[in-house]
Design an enzyme around this catalytic site. Structure first.
Site, PDB file in Angstrom:
ATOM      1  N   GLU A 121      21.045  41.243  33.732  1.00 21.19           N
ATOM      2  CA  GLU A 121      22.427  41.592  33.373  1.00 21.19           C
ATOM      3  C   GLU A 121      22.889  42.755  34.254  1.00 21.19           C
ATOM      4  OE1 GLU A 121      24.736  40.476  31.323  1.00 21.19           O
ATOM      5  OE2 GLU A 121      23.723  39.237  29.813  1.00 21.19           O
ATOM      6  N   ASP A 190      30.385  34.144  34.531  1.00 18.37           N
ATOM      7  CA  ASP A 190      29.655  35.251  35.156  1.00 18.37           C
ATOM      8  C   ASP A 190      28.503  34.724  36.021  1.00 18.37           C
ATOM      9  OD1 ASP A 190      28.398  34.533  32.594  1.00 18.37           O
ATOM     10  OD2 ASP A 190      27.108  36.270  32.845  1.00 18.37           O
TER      11      ASP A 190
HETATM   12 ZN   LIG Z   1      25.978  35.672  31.163  1.00 18.08          ZN
END
Ligand SMILES: [Zn+2]
Length: 295
Positions: A121, A190
């Site tokens: 992340e 994303d």
């Molecule tokens: Zn994600």
């Protein structure tokens, strides 16, 4: 007094083994001396790594909120890259355990990617605040390049070091280093159009990218003979994307085109199929042909 103590001690001795049995599900010793596991004498040739993918994400939050979300709730990742200009990369889940980052979706013939991936992340707001509602009252179906937030230079360097290291340790195929959107095109966008896949490939040898000459070749070829929708969809499948079999560009299929463009043609992600997009897909299939092991 002395008598009471003795009674207590006796009571403990009697109850302890009973508690032991209850907590171990009545497991009894098999042999007086344990058998020995010999890991040296024989070795199998047919084996592979359990970790086959690296999945990159952005958090849509700042540092503080990202830590909250990724450490307290039901979402997690193996690694967190904040936007501080320091030397830290945070390891939140041991690599040998599952982090809960991928969710529903699939890539390269595999589903349940939490089982087989390392999740990273990156702290980044995603879509700029002024464009958050841009799709609601407009003709736009998808966010263009300029709506996304830039990553910091230090974050890209941290990603480069981390991905290089993980990919080498698990021998991960370049095309299996993907974005969340690649495995879940209808749910996720994303790490977005501003994640610099091309730069990571060219500067650090990370992940997949096509050769320009191949793209040019396939652009000419496509201009001469337009492929059918099933042919284009098969090319997506060959690369690893999950896509339906309808003979039209319905919303779910356009989501796949958009995910692909976010990754491989980030300056112009439209969700519409065009010659350049198809040529890039063909160039990638030429360069990264072949399947991973499925034993
Ligand atoms: Zn994600």
């Amino acid at each position: 007094m002395a008598k009471n103590l003795t009674t207590l001690a006796l009571a403990s001795l009697l109850t302890l083994p009973l508690i032991g049995c209850m907590t171990t599900n009545n497991v009894q010793p098999i042999a007086t001396k344990p058998f020995v596991i010999d890991s040296e004498t024989y070795q199998s040739a047919g084996k592979s790594q359990r970790i086959k993918f690296i999945v990159l994400h952005y958090t849509v939050s700042d540092n503080e909120r990202s830590i909250q979300l990724l450490t307290k709730g039901k979402v997690s990742a193996h690694y967190l890259i904040m936007d501080n200009d320091d030397d830290k990369i945070y390891n939140l889940v041991p690599e040998g355990e599952r982090a809960w980052h991928a969710g529903d979706g699939g890539f390269a013939g595999r589903t349940i990617l939490n089982d087989t991936s390392i999740g990273i992340e990156i702290v980044n707001k995603g879509i700029q605040p002024q464009y958050k509602d841009a799709l609601k009252d407009s003709e736009l179906d998808y966010h263009p390049y300029k709506h996304f937030v830039e990553f910091d230079e230090v974050q890209i360097k941290k990603v480069a070091q981390l991905v290089q290291d993980i990919a080498m340790r698990y021998d991960i195929s370049p095309k299996n280093i993907i974005g969340h959107s690649d495995l879940a095109p209808s749910r996720k966008i994303d790490p977005g159009a501003k994640f610099p896949w091309q730069r990571l490939h060219e500067e650090y040898g990370i992940a997949a990218w096509y050769d320009e000459a191949d793209k040019q070749f396939f652009m000419k070829e496509t201009q001469l003979a337009t492929p059918t929708i099933p042919e284009v969809k098969q090319a997506f499948r060959d690369y690893g994307y999950q896509i339906n079999s309808t003979a039209e560009w319905d919303k779910a299929s356009r989501d796949v085109i958009y995910a692909f463009q976010l990754h491989f043609r980030p300056l112009k992600p439209t969700g519409q199929m065009d010659i350049e997009t198809y040529a890039i897909l063909k160039a990638l299939n030429k360069k990264y042909a072949g399947r991973d092991d499925f034993y």
